[in-house]
Design a protein around this motif. Structure first.
Motif, PDB file in Angstrom:
ATOM      1  N   PRO A 133      74.944  73.196   7.282  1.00  0.00           N
ATOM      2  CA  PRO A 133      75.590  72.343   8.280  1.00  0.00           C
ATOM      3  C   PRO A 133      76.040  71.018   7.668  1.00  0.00           C
ATOM      4  O   PRO A 133      75.262  70.316   7.022  1.00  0.00           O
ATOM      5  CB  PRO A 133      74.505  72.123   9.332  1.00  0.00           C
ATOM      6  N   ALA A 134      77.312  70.681   7.871  1.00  0.00           N
ATOM      7  CA  ALA A 134      77.860  69.417   7.391  1.00  0.00           C
ATOM      8  C   ALA A 134      78.240  68.510   8.552  1.00  0.00           C
ATOM      9  O   ALA A 134      78.531  67.330   8.350  1.00  0.00           O
ATOM     10  CB  ALA A 134      79.084  69.661   6.515  1.00  0.00           C
ATOM     11  N   GLY A 135      78.260  69.066   9.763  1.00  0.00           N
ATOM     12  CA  GLY A 135      78.640  68.281  10.917  1.00  0.00           C
ATOM     13  C   GLY A 135      78.763  69.162  12.135  1.00  0.00           C
ATOM     14  O   GLY A 135      78.304  70.319  12.142  1.00  0.00           O
ATOM     15  N   VAL A 136      79.382  68.623  13.187  1.00  0.00           N
ATOM     16  CA  VAL A 136      79.504  69.338  14.463  1.00  0.00           C
ATOM     17  C   VAL A 136      80.881  69.045  15.059  1.00  0.00           C
ATOM     18  O   VAL A 136      81.334  67.893  15.065  1.00  0.00           O
ATOM     19  CB  VAL A 136      78.408  68.903  15.459  1.00  0.00           C
ATOM     20  N   LEU A 137      81.530  70.096  15.554  1.00  0.00           N
ATOM     21  CA  LEU A 137      82.736  69.960  16.364  1.00  0.00           C
ATOM     22  C   LEU A 137      82.316  70.047  17.826  1.00  0.00           C
ATOM     23  O   LEU A 137      81.740  71.056  18.247  1.00  0.00           O
ATOM     24  CB  LEU A 137      83.750  71.058  16.032  1.00  0.00           C
ATOM     25  N   GLU A 138      82.592  68.984  18.585  1.00  0.00           N
ATOM     26  CA  GLU A 138      82.257  68.958  19.994  1.00  0.00           C
ATOM     27  C   GLU A 138      83.543  69.058  20.812  1.00  0.00           C
ATOM     28  O   GLU A 138      84.516  68.340  20.544  1.00  0.00           O
ATOM     29  CB  GLU A 138      81.524  67.661  20.345  1.00  0.00           C
ATOM     30  N   VAL A 139      83.546  69.936  21.802  1.00  0.00           N
ATOM     31  CA  VAL A 139      84.687  70.070  22.709  1.00  0.00           C
ATOM     32  C   VAL A 139      84.175  69.932  24.131  1.00  0.00           C
ATOM     33  O   VAL A 139      83.335  70.731  24.572  1.00  0.00           O
ATOM     34  CB  VAL A 139      85.408  71.424  22.526  1.00  0.00           C
ATOM     35  N   ARG A 140      84.664  68.917  24.835  1.00  0.00           N
ATOM     36  CA  ARG A 140      84.315  68.730  26.234  1.00  0.00           C
ATOM     37  C   ARG A 140      85.503  69.116  27.112  1.00  0.00           C
ATOM     38  O   ARG A 140      86.659  69.000  26.690  1.00  0.00           O
ATOM     39  CB  ARG A 140      83.934  67.278  26.520  1.00  0.00           C
ATOM     40  N   SER A 141      85.205  69.542  28.315  1.00  0.00           N
ATOM     41  CA  SER A 141      86.266  69.978  29.204  1.00  0.00           C
ATOM     42  C   SER A 141      85.845  69.782  30.642  1.00  0.00           C
ATOM     43  O   SER A 141      84.675  69.947  30.988  1.00  0.00           O
ATOM     44  CB  SER A 141      86.599  71.454  28.963  1.00  0.00           C
ATOM     45  N   THR A 142      86.807  69.430  31.495  1.00  0.00           N
ATOM     46  CA  THR A 142      86.540  69.354  32.927  1.00  0.00           C
ATOM     47  C   THR A 142      86.717  70.714  33.585  1.00  0.00           C
ATOM     48  O   THR A 142      86.509  70.849  34.790  1.00  0.00           O
ATOM     49  CB  THR A 142      87.491  68.341  33.588  1.00  0.00           C
ATOM     50  N   GLN A 143      87.123  71.718  32.795  1.00  0.00           N
ATOM     51  CA  GLN A 143      87.251  73.082  33.298  1.00  0.00           C
ATOM     52  C   GLN A 143      86.362  74.000  32.471  1.00  0.00           C
ATOM     53  O   GLN A 143      85.863  73.629  31.417  1.00  0.00           O
ATOM     54  CB  GLN A 143      88.711  73.544  33.220  1.00  0.00           C
ATOM     55  N   ARG A 144      86.197  75.224  32.963  1.00  0.00           N
ATOM     56  CA  ARG A 144      85.332  76.161  32.256  1.00  0.00           C
ATOM     57  C   ARG A 144      85.907  76.484  30.880  1.00  0.00           C
ATOM     58  O   ARG A 144      87.133  76.496  30.693  1.00  0.00           O
ATOM     59  CB  ARG A 144      85.172  77.447  33.071  1.00  0.00           C
ATOM     60  N   LEU A 145      85.027  76.734  29.933  1.00  0.00           N
ATOM     61  CA  LEU A 145      85.423  77.164  28.595  1.00  0.00           C
ATOM     62  C   LEU A 145      85.393  78.689  28.547  1.00  0.00           C
ATOM     63  O   LEU A 145      84.380  79.303  28.873  1.00  0.00           O
ATOM     64  CB  LEU A 145      84.461  76.587  27.544  1.00  0.00           C
ATOM     65  N   THR A 146      86.478  79.282  28.124  1.00  0.00           N
ATOM     66  CA  THR A 146      86.563  80.736  28.055  1.00  0.00           C
ATOM     67  C   THR A 146      86.153  81.204  26.674  1.00  0.00           C
ATOM     68  O   THR A 146      86.015  80.410  25.738  1.00  0.00           O
ATOM     69  CB  THR A 146      87.994  81.201  28.351  1.00  0.00           C
ATOM     70  N   ALA A 147      86.002  82.497  26.542  1.00  0.00           N
ATOM     71  CA  ALA A 147      85.685  83.082  25.233  1.00  0.00           C
ATOM     72  C   ALA A 147      86.796  82.770  24.237  1.00  0.00           C
ATOM     73  O   ALA A 147      86.535  82.541  23.047  1.00  0.00           O
ATOM     74  CB  ALA A 147      85.483  84.586  25.366  1.00  0.00           C
ATOM     75  N   GLU A 148      88.051  82.754  24.717  1.00  0.00           N
ATOM     76  CA  GLU A 148      89.167  82.434  23.818  1.00  0.00           C
ATOM     77  C   GLU A 148      89.107  80.986  23.355  1.00  0.00           C
ATOM     78  O   GLU A 148      89.404  80.670  22.194  1.00  0.00           O
ATOM     79  CB  GLU A 148      90.496  82.706  24.532  1.00  0.00           C
ATOM     80  N   ASP A 149      88.718  80.104  24.265  1.00  0.00           N
ATOM     81  CA  ASP A 149      88.552  78.696  23.888  1.00  0.00           C
ATOM     82  C   ASP A 149      87.520  78.551  22.774  1.00  0.00           C
ATOM     83  O   ASP A 149      87.733  77.838  21.789  1.00  0.00           O
ATOM     84  CB  ASP A 149      88.097  77.873  25.093  1.00  0.00           C
ATOM     85  N   LEU A 150      86.375  79.217  22.944  1.00  0.00           N
ATOM     86  CA  LEU A 150      85.307  79.116  21.951  1.00  0.00           C
ATOM     87  C   LEU A 150      85.729  79.723  20.623  1.00  0.00           C
ATOM     88  O   LEU A 150      85.389  79.202  19.547  1.00  0.00           O
ATOM     89  CB  LEU A 150      84.045  79.797  22.474  1.00  0.00           C
ATOM     90  N   ALA A 151      86.494  80.817  20.666  1.00  0.00           N
ATOM     91  CA  ALA A 151      86.958  81.443  19.420  1.00  0.00           C
ATOM     92  C   ALA A 151      87.881  80.495  18.662  1.00  0.00           C
ATOM     93  O   ALA A 151      87.807  80.370  17.432  1.00  0.00           O
ATOM     94  CB  ALA A 151      87.665  82.761  19.734  1.00  0.00           C
TER      95      ALA A 151
END
Length: 491
Positions: A133-151
């Protein structure tokens, strides 16, 4: 959210620095509303926010043991939370289980609050470089996260990890050299006020914002002690508890306003006061939050995570210096004080007398308790000690501003009173005598007072006050006598 293949159009592979690649990833993900991405890279034992978008407030300097970002980094596994990141009532799904979130949850509204800027979903994906691990990518959203979003987010994290492997950032040292110089200078100081002033000056040199304030924290609350710069009054007057709460867990806070973003409720007061950029770091000593260093600017000056890291190091050093200075002052105060009453003792009285040759004249008061020995012998030393403390409290309450009281012997007290005339000295000494009588402690006080004459030595002044005291004793006790002008005259 864009397809993962869209990364091919990014400048990630050609970015000269890891932070440039991180910003390219953030810009790519932020292009799709309502996603709010941020990239944290590990530096000096913390996770530093090197790129973010769409946030007026962003955490920085996150300890690996804190929150979803720290958990994703520490475990090397994805962490997806439903609800504001780290908030109350959030649902946490880690690792492979996050793949099914898109179909598992049909819809999700804002976690709380009254605005659409409150995230309903947060995904934290570890950034791996050379398998670690070198770091973290954080993604916030006011809507649901889909499987495609996570991919897509996984693809971004993977691309960034490859870039970090091949183009690690070289640490900047200009600020570090300035920081070291300030730390050396600060380490030579022994006065807490001087250390606080040096801290603020050093902070604004390392991070060139406009103003700074040091807020000290105690169980009783937070209070500003020192502030400099054009925003000093606004920083002093602001409510500091929200910032203290943000940094209390060990993280730092860095924020720059944007025209389209609404400030969180707890920071709107600062923004309304004209503060557009703010950085806050905690001062920790002995695992305790002892203060908060805040820097602010009225323009939108981005605060780089390298700058936040330098401020944290400066704050840690300042916390240690302040704690050492306060302990040293405490030792000095204890050495200069009577352990029973807390008043200055015989040595400090004579030191203060020697330093008191100024105008208005400083009268000397000597006070002896009447009947204390009989009371002490009858009721015991514990009771006698309580009486002495009561007398000290009573006479201290009768002092005026600038007057000082000392316990110079068993039942003997002395005072230094700033006066303009013999009559004023007599009145001030009488108030001390009356305060003892009003306390009804079973003792009274005989008091002698002397006002210094031009060119008179301390020894002569004390001798006249002492004779005046014995004249009060001889006159029936529980009285006050003013010394005559000549050393040989009776009181």
């Amino acid at each position: 959210m864009r397809e993962t293949t869209a990364l091919l159009g990014l400048a990630v592979d050609g970015a000269p620095r890891a932070v440039d690649a991180a910003q390219a990833v953030v810009d790519h993900l932020a292009a799709e509303d309502p996603f709010v991405p941020a990239v944290y890279l590990a530096r000096s034992g913390r996770l530093r926010r090197v790129a973010s978008s769409g946030q007026w407030v962003a955490e920085d300097g996150i300890p690996p043991a804190t929150g979803a970002v720290g958990r994703a980094y520490r475990t090397g596994s994805e962490v997806v939370e439903r609800g504001a990141s780290g908030g109350t009532g959030s649902e946490v799904v880690e690792g492979d289980a996050a793949d099914g979130l898109g179909s598992e949850v049909a819809e999700a509204g804002a976690a709380d609050g009254d605005g659409s800027d409150v995230p309903a979903w947060t995904a934290c994906l570890p950034i791996l470089a050379a398998g670690r691990p070198a770091g973290v990518l954080e993604v916030r959203s006011t809507q649901r996260l889909t499987a495609e979003d996570l991919a897509c987010a996984r693809g971004c994290a993977a691309a960034l990890g490859r870039q970090i492997e091949t183009h690690p950032d070289a640490p900047a040292d200009d600020g570090a050299r300035r920081l070291l110089r300030h730390m050396v200078d600060m380490g030579a100081l022994e006065d807490a006020h001087a250390i606080a002033g040096a801290l603020l000056g050093a902070a604004l040199d390392v991070v060139p914002l406009q103003s700074a304030v040091l807020v000290r924290t105690t169980p009783a609350g937070a209070r500003p002690t020192t502030a400099i710069g054009p925003l000093a009054d606004a920083l002093r007057a602001a409510r500091h508890e929200p910032i203290v709460a943000r940094v209390g867990a060990g993280s730092s806070c860095a924020t720059t306003s944007t025209p389209e973003a609404t400030a969180p409720a707890d920071l709107r007061e600062l923004r309304a006061a004209g503060i557009e950029s703010l950085v806050a770091v905690g001062l920790h000593a002995d695992r305790e939050l002892t203060g908060v260093l805040m820097l602010a600017s009225s323009d939108r000056t981005p605060v780089d995570t390298d700058d936040v890291e330098l401020l944290e190091q400066l704050a840690a050093h300042a916390a240690s210096c302040l704690r050492a200075a306060e302990r040293l002052q405490s030792l000095r105060d204890r050495a200069a004080s009577d352990p029973l009453t807390g008043l200055g003792h015989h040595a400090t009285f004579h030191e203060a007398l020697g330093a008191s040759h100024r105008r208005p004249r400083t009268a000397v008061v000597l006070c002896d308790l009447d009947g204390f020995k009989r009371l002490n012998d009858t009721h015991g030393h514990a009771h006698g000690d309580r009486v002495l403390c009561g007398v000290a409290d009573a006479m201290t309450g009768a002092l005026r501003r600038g007057d000082r009281l000392f316990r110079i012997g068993g039942d003997e007290f002395a005072g230094l009173l700033a006066v303009e005339s013999d009559a004023e000295a007599l009145d001030a000494a009488t108030r001390l005598r009356d305060a003892v009588a009003a306390a009804q402690l079973g003792v009274t006080a005989s008091v002698g007072v002397a006002v210094p004459r031009d060119g008179e030595t301390d020894a002569s002044l004390l001798a006249r006050a002492d004779r005046a005291l014995y004249a009060a004793k001889a006159g029936g006790r529980d009285g006050v006598k003013l010394a005559q002008a000549r050393a040989g005259s009776p009181g």
